[in-house]
Design a protein around this motif. Sequence first.
Motif, short mmCIF file in Angstrom:
data_model
loop_
_atom_site.label_atom_id
_atom_site.label_comp_id
_atom_site.label_asym_id
_atom_site.label_seq_id
_atom_site.Cartn_x
_atom_site.Cartn_y
_atom_site.Cartn_z
N UNK A 1 0.83 -1.20 0.00
CA UNK A 1 0.00 0.00 0.00
C UNK A 1 0.87 1.26 0.00
N UNK A 2 1.91 1.24 0.84
CA UNK A 2 2.80 2.42 0.89
C UNK A 2 3.51 2.59 -0.45
N UNK A 3 3.96 1.48 -1.01
CA UNK A 3 4.61 1.53 -2.33
C UNK A 3 3.68 2.18 -3.35
N UNK A 4 2.40 1.81 -3.30
CA UNK A 4 1.44 2.34 -4.27
C UNK A 4 1.32 3.86 -4.12
N UNK A 5 1.17 4.31 -2.87
CA UNK A 5 1.04 5.77 -2.66
C UNK A 5 2.34 6.50 -3.03
N UNK B 1 12.71 -6.29 9.86
CA UNK B 1 12.24 -6.99 8.66
C UNK B 1 12.29 -6.07 7.46
N UNK B 2 11.73 -6.55 6.37
CA UNK B 2 11.68 -5.77 5.14
C UNK B 2 10.55 -6.37 4.31
N UNK B 3 9.90 -5.55 3.48
CA UNK B 3 8.72 -6.02 2.77
C UNK B 3 8.99 -7.17 1.81
N UNK C 1 11.25 2.98 -0.62
CA UNK C 1 12.23 2.81 -1.69
C UNK C 1 11.53 2.30 -2.95
N UNK C 2 10.58 1.38 -2.75
CA UNK C 2 9.85 0.85 -3.90
C UNK C 2 9.03 1.92 -4.60
N UNK C 3 8.64 2.96 -3.88
CA UNK C 3 7.93 4.07 -4.50
C UNK C 3 8.75 4.67 -5.63
N UNK C 4 10.07 4.73 -5.43
CA UNK C 4 10.96 5.22 -6.48
C UNK C 4 11.26 4.12 -7.50
#
Length: 188
Positions: free
Chosen positions: A1-5, A109-111, A38-41
């Motif tokens: 969800x955060x990645x999407x935003x 952790x990490x996604x 980071x995935x947002x970028x």
Amino acid sequence: MVREFQSVIGKETRRQANQLWGGKPDVLVACVGSGSNALGLFHEFVGDEEVRLVGVEAAGLGLDSGKHSATLSVGDVGVYHGSMSYLLQDDQGQILRPHSIGVGLEYPGVGPEISFLKETGRVEFYTATDKEAIHACMLLSRLEGIIPALEASHALAFLDKLVPTLHDGAKVVVNCSGRGDKDIDALI
Ligand SMILES: *[C@@H]1O[C@H](CO)[C@@H](O)[C@H](O)[C@H]1NC(C)=O
């Protein structure tokens, strides 16, 4: 969800790179805590194989000190909060306490998605220590008048090692949050 935003950042990067450089960036650099920012970028460019994606994790007081948050660089696979991903854990799968001067990176952790991109080798991972991050934070503040967040300072710190290895004129984008004002107490 955060990645999407946060994916607006990757889309904006593509647009601005096109305008400024008439093409794609060569390297994208972002700090990695739980990986969603980071995935947002990165997300926008995962299919553009010629664009290097570089994640920088927190090495804290050093990878050998046990006080760090370098989940992808030195952790291994386990289950936490119901999903399988890379973790800082002991031999029995008990979670180890993470450390970083950048509190947003302090997570054991990490996604799953960024764990997958490590598995496929699409994203490269490196680390920067607390000390290196503080130095980078001071440097950007002095040189550009931008006080980067201590999280983003890890990505900036890695430029010292990355840039000398690139060809002349390489186009590098660093994802930088300018909210270092929240970290002033940790800096003084
Ligand atoms: C990328 O930059 C944006 C805007 O400042 C910020 O909200 C986000 O946390 C940053 N992500 C990383 C991984 O630095």
